[in-house]
Motif scaffolding. Structure first.
Motif, PDB file in Angstrom:
ATOM      1  N   ILE A  16       5.927   4.428   0.955  1.00  0.00           N
ATOM      2  CA  ILE A  16       4.829   5.178   0.108  1.00  0.00           C
ATOM      3  C   ILE A  16       5.389   6.826   0.551  1.00  0.00           C
ATOM      4  O   ILE A  16       5.013   7.403  -0.389  1.00  0.00           O
ATOM      5  N   GLU A  17       5.487   6.925   1.774  1.00  0.00           N
ATOM      6  CA  GLU A  17       5.804   8.314   2.161  1.00  0.00           C
ATOM      7  C   GLU A  17       6.797   8.942   1.632  1.00  0.00           C
ATOM      8  O   GLU A  17       7.014   9.765   0.883  1.00  0.00           O
ATOM      9  N   LYS A  18       7.905   8.136   1.391  1.00  0.00           N
ATOM     10  CA  LYS A  18       9.059   8.461   0.485  1.00  0.00           C
ATOM     11  C   LYS A  18       8.795   8.595  -0.866  1.00  0.00           C
ATOM     12  O   LYS A  18       9.394   9.780  -1.375  1.00  0.00           O
ATOM     13  N   GLU A  19       7.960   7.746  -1.393  1.00  0.00           N
ATOM     14  CA  GLU A  19       7.715   7.888  -2.679  1.00  0.00           C
ATOM     15  C   GLU A  19       6.743   8.679  -3.004  1.00  0.00           C
ATOM     16  O   GLU A  19       6.622   9.448  -4.216  1.00  0.00           O
ATOM     17  N   LYS A  20       5.866   9.503  -2.262  1.00  0.00           N
ATOM     18  CA  LYS A  20       4.587  10.249  -2.266  1.00  0.00           C
ATOM     19  C   LYS A  20       5.545  11.492  -3.060  1.00  0.00           C
ATOM     20  O   LYS A  20       4.546  12.235  -3.796  1.00  0.00           O
ATOM     21  N   LYS A  21       6.491  11.979  -2.821  1.00  0.00           N
ATOM     22  CA  LYS A  21       7.320  13.193  -3.276  1.00  0.00           C
ATOM     23  C   LYS A  21       7.373  12.986  -4.720  1.00  0.00           C
ATOM     24  O   LYS A  21       7.482  13.950  -5.336  1.00  0.00           O
ATOM     25  N   ASN A  22       7.510  11.873  -5.422  1.00  0.00           N
ATOM     26  CA  ASN A  22       7.894  11.716  -6.656  1.00  0.00           C
ATOM     27  C   ASN A  22       6.496  11.376  -7.455  1.00  0.00           C
ATOM     28  O   ASN A  22       6.355  11.676  -8.813  1.00  0.00           O
ATOM     29  N   LEU A  23       5.533  10.758  -6.991  1.00  0.00           N
ATOM     30  CA  LEU A  23       4.409  10.317  -7.629  1.00  0.00           C
ATOM     31  C   LEU A  23       2.875  10.809  -7.356  1.00  0.00           C
ATOM     32  O   LEU A  23       2.759  11.410  -6.475  1.00  0.00           O
ATOM     33  N   THR A  24       2.450  11.163  -8.405  1.00  0.00           N
ATOM     34  CA  THR A  24       1.217  11.815  -8.691  1.00  0.00           C
ATOM     35  C   THR A  24       0.184  10.540  -8.331  1.00  0.00           C
ATOM     36  O   THR A  24       0.431   9.634  -8.367  1.00  0.00           O
ATOM     37  N   HIS A  25      -1.076  11.026  -8.299  1.00  0.00           N
ATOM     38  CA  HIS A  25      -2.285   9.939  -8.034  1.00  0.00           C
ATOM     39  C   HIS A  25      -2.147   9.073  -9.183  1.00  0.00           C
ATOM     40  O   HIS A  25      -2.559   8.027  -9.232  1.00  0.00           O
ATOM     41  N   SER A  26      -1.864   9.732 -10.642  1.00  0.00           N
ATOM     42  CA  SER A  26      -2.134   8.988 -11.782  1.00  0.00           C
ATOM     43  C   SER A  26      -0.898   8.180 -11.953  1.00  0.00           C
ATOM     44  O   SER A  26      -1.118   6.960 -12.233  1.00  0.00           O
ATOM     45  N   MET A  27       0.002   8.508 -11.309  1.00  0.00           N
ATOM     46  CA  MET A  27       1.495   7.673 -11.462  1.00  0.00           C
ATOM     47  C   MET A  27       1.327   6.440 -10.446  1.00  0.00           C
ATOM     48  O   MET A  27       1.446   5.291 -10.858  1.00  0.00           O
ATOM     49  N   GLU A  28       0.633   6.655  -9.468  1.00  0.00           N
ATOM     50  CA  GLU A  28       0.487   5.752  -8.434  1.00  0.00           C
ATOM     51  C   GLU A  28      -0.655   4.432  -9.082  1.00  0.00           C
ATOM     52  O   GLU A  28      -0.314   3.204  -8.995  1.00  0.00           O
ATOM     53  N   ASP A  29      -1.572   5.025  -9.779  1.00  0.00           N
ATOM     54  CA  ASP A  29      -2.604   4.116 -10.562  1.00  0.00           C
ATOM     55  C   ASP A  29      -2.026   3.205 -11.435  1.00  0.00           C
ATOM     56  O   ASP A  29      -2.321   2.181 -11.497  1.00  0.00           O
ATOM     57  N   TYR A  30      -1.130   3.979 -12.109  1.00  0.00           N
ATOM     58  CA  TYR A  30      -0.400   3.131 -13.439  1.00  0.00           C
ATOM     59  C   TYR A  30       0.417   2.043 -12.674  1.00  0.00           C
ATOM     60  O   TYR A  30       0.540   1.039 -13.218  1.00  0.00           O
ATOM     61  N   LEU A  31       1.218   2.551 -11.716  1.00  0.00           N
ATOM     62  CA  LEU A  31       2.228   1.669 -10.815  1.00  0.00           C
ATOM     63  C   LEU A  31       1.471   0.602 -10.108  1.00  0.00           C
ATOM     64  O   LEU A  31       1.851  -0.598 -10.533  1.00  0.00           O
ATOM     65  N   GLU A  32       0.403   0.775  -9.688  1.00  0.00           N
ATOM     66  CA  GLU A  32      -0.434  -0.272  -9.069  1.00  0.00           C
ATOM     67  C   GLU A  32      -0.900  -1.375 -10.339  1.00  0.00           C
ATOM     68  O   GLU A  32      -0.827  -2.589  -9.884  1.00  0.00           O
ATOM     69  N   MET A  33      -1.205  -0.832 -11.347  1.00  0.00           N
ATOM     70  CA  MET A  33      -1.732  -1.740 -12.521  1.00  0.00           C
ATOM     71  C   MET A  33      -0.713  -2.441 -12.822  1.00  0.00           C
ATOM     72  O   MET A  33      -0.848  -3.671 -13.298  1.00  0.00           O
ATOM     73  N   ILE A  34       0.353  -1.888 -13.036  1.00  0.00           N
ATOM     74  CA  ILE A  34       1.527  -2.513 -13.853  1.00  0.00           C
ATOM     75  C   ILE A  34       1.905  -3.618 -12.762  1.00  0.00           C
ATOM     76  O   ILE A  34       2.040  -4.810 -13.387  1.00  0.00           O
ATOM     77  N   TYR A  35       1.821  -3.398 -11.536  1.00  0.00           N
ATOM     78  CA  TYR A  35       2.312  -4.498 -10.572  1.00  0.00           C
ATOM     79  C   TYR A  35       1.079  -5.694 -10.575  1.00  0.00           C
ATOM     80  O   TYR A  35       1.565  -6.763 -10.601  1.00  0.00           O
ATOM     81  N   ARG A  36       0.003  -5.128 -10.571  1.00  0.00           N
ATOM     82  CA  ARG A  36      -1.300  -6.028 -10.714  1.00  0.00           C
ATOM     83  C   ARG A  36      -0.933  -7.283 -11.996  1.00  0.00           C
ATOM     84  O   ARG A  36      -1.135  -8.218 -12.000  1.00  0.00           O
ATOM     85  N   ILE A  37      -0.984  -6.518 -13.105  1.00  0.00           N
ATOM     86  CA  ILE A  37      -0.747  -7.110 -14.345  1.00  0.00           C
ATOM     87  C   ILE A  37       0.546  -8.206 -14.245  1.00  0.00           C
ATOM     88  O   ILE A  37       0.614  -9.460 -14.608  1.00  0.00           O
ATOM     89  N   TYR A  38       1.578  -7.741 -13.774  1.00  0.00           N
ATOM     90  CA  TYR A  38       2.835  -8.432 -13.789  1.00  0.00           C
ATOM     91  C   TYR A  38       2.455  -9.596 -12.756  1.00  0.00           C
ATOM     92  O   TYR A  38       3.133 -10.667 -12.890  1.00  0.00           O
ATOM     93  N   SER A  39       1.931  -9.318 -11.511  1.00  0.00           N
ATOM     94  CA  SER A  39       1.489 -10.637 -10.729  1.00  0.00           C
ATOM     95  C   SER A  39       0.824 -11.225 -11.141  1.00  0.00           C
ATOM     96  O   SER A  39       0.959 -12.846 -10.706  1.00  0.00           O
ATOM     97  N   GLN A  40      -0.163 -11.156 -12.087  1.00  0.00           N
ATOM     98  CA  GLN A  40      -1.137 -12.175 -12.693  1.00  0.00           C
ATOM     99  C   GLN A  40      -0.852 -12.618 -13.776  1.00  0.00           C
ATOM    100  O   GLN A  40      -0.709 -13.867 -14.113  1.00  0.00           O
ATOM    101  N   GLU A  41       0.027 -12.061 -14.641  1.00  0.00           N
ATOM    102  CA  GLU A  41       0.436 -12.493 -15.946  1.00  0.00           C
ATOM    103  C   GLU A  41       1.958 -12.856 -16.502  1.00  0.00           C
ATOM    104  O   GLU A  41       2.355 -13.530 -17.227  1.00  0.00           O
ATOM    105  N   GLY A  42       2.696 -12.064 -15.647  1.00  0.00           N
ATOM    106  CA  GLY A  42       4.244 -12.091 -15.593  1.00  0.00           C
ATOM    107  C   GLY A  42       4.943 -11.321 -16.642  1.00  0.00           C
ATOM    108  O   GLY A  42       6.042 -11.102 -16.817  1.00  0.00           O
ATOM    109  N   VAL A  43       4.045 -10.687 -17.768  1.00  0.00           N
ATOM    110  CA  VAL A  43       4.371 -10.025 -18.761  1.00  0.00           C
ATOM    111  C   VAL A  43       3.613  -8.714 -18.746  1.00  0.00           C
ATOM    112  O   VAL A  43       2.510  -8.578 -18.677  1.00  0.00           O
ATOM    113  N   ILE A  44       4.379  -7.709 -18.957  1.00  0.00           N
ATOM    114  CA  ILE A  44       3.657  -6.327 -19.105  1.00  0.00           C
ATOM    115  C   ILE A  44       4.031  -5.695 -20.376  1.00  0.00           C
ATOM    116  O   ILE A  44       5.002  -5.810 -20.812  1.00  0.00           O
TER     117      ILE A  44
END
Length: 159
Positions: A16-44
């Motif tokens: 996350i420290e390495k990636e913080k250079k590239n990710l805004t808070h909003s991007m983190e929220d999207y990426l977290e949610m995409i991962y959550r959806i992927y983990s639960q449903e397998g389809v995004i």
């Protein structure tokens, strides 16, 4: 210390420290949610992302395109959305960070506006603070008597 959900603190923090250079808070929220959806449903899909984050599909599409350019996801317009290895690794960490903070807030009796508090905290904690919160959560999991005393104390404050 109890079940740690395969959380690898040092590696997670390095990622996350390495990636913080590239990710805004909003991007983190999207990426977290995409991962959550992927983990639960397998389809995004754009619709599942926009629904989960309460945003319009065009906003979700724009963010998906940004995350694609940064190498976190693979996306073909009107097609499927897949996490890359990098996206999966960072998304997993972001979700685990969210869960650590959620567990901590619940441990200290925060119920009102829980999600708001989690969202405000998760983007601004240092890795040292997050590690200490995780250690405290693990300690409380293993020490029911201490956890009950803490809960009783917080209940007494509210009365």
């Amino acid at each position: 210390m109890g079940d740690n959900k395969n959380f690898h603190t040092v590696r997670g923090y390095e990622i996350i420290e390495k990636e913080k250079k590239n990710l805004t808070h909003s991007m983190e929220d999207y990426l977290e949610m995409i991962y959550r959806i992927y983990s639960q449903e397998g389809v995004i899909s754009i619709s599942s992302i926009s629904e989960a984050l309460n945003v319009q599909p065009p906003s979700a599409t724009k963010m998906v395109q940004k995350l694609t350019k940064l190498g976190y996801i693979d996306y073909v317009r009107y097609g499927s959305i897949c996490l890359t290895e990098k996206g999966e690794e960072v998304g997993k960490f972001l979700l685990e960070r969210h869960e650590i903070i959620e567990e901590f807030l619940k441990n200290i009796g925060v119920e009102k506006e829980l999600l708001i508090n989690i969202e405000l905290m998760e983007h601004n904690l240092t890795r040292d603070a997050l590690l200490r919160i995780k250690v405290l959560n693990d300690f409380l999991k293993e020490n029911d008597e201490v956890k009950r005393k803490l809960e009783d104390y917080f209940i007494s404050l509210v009365k």
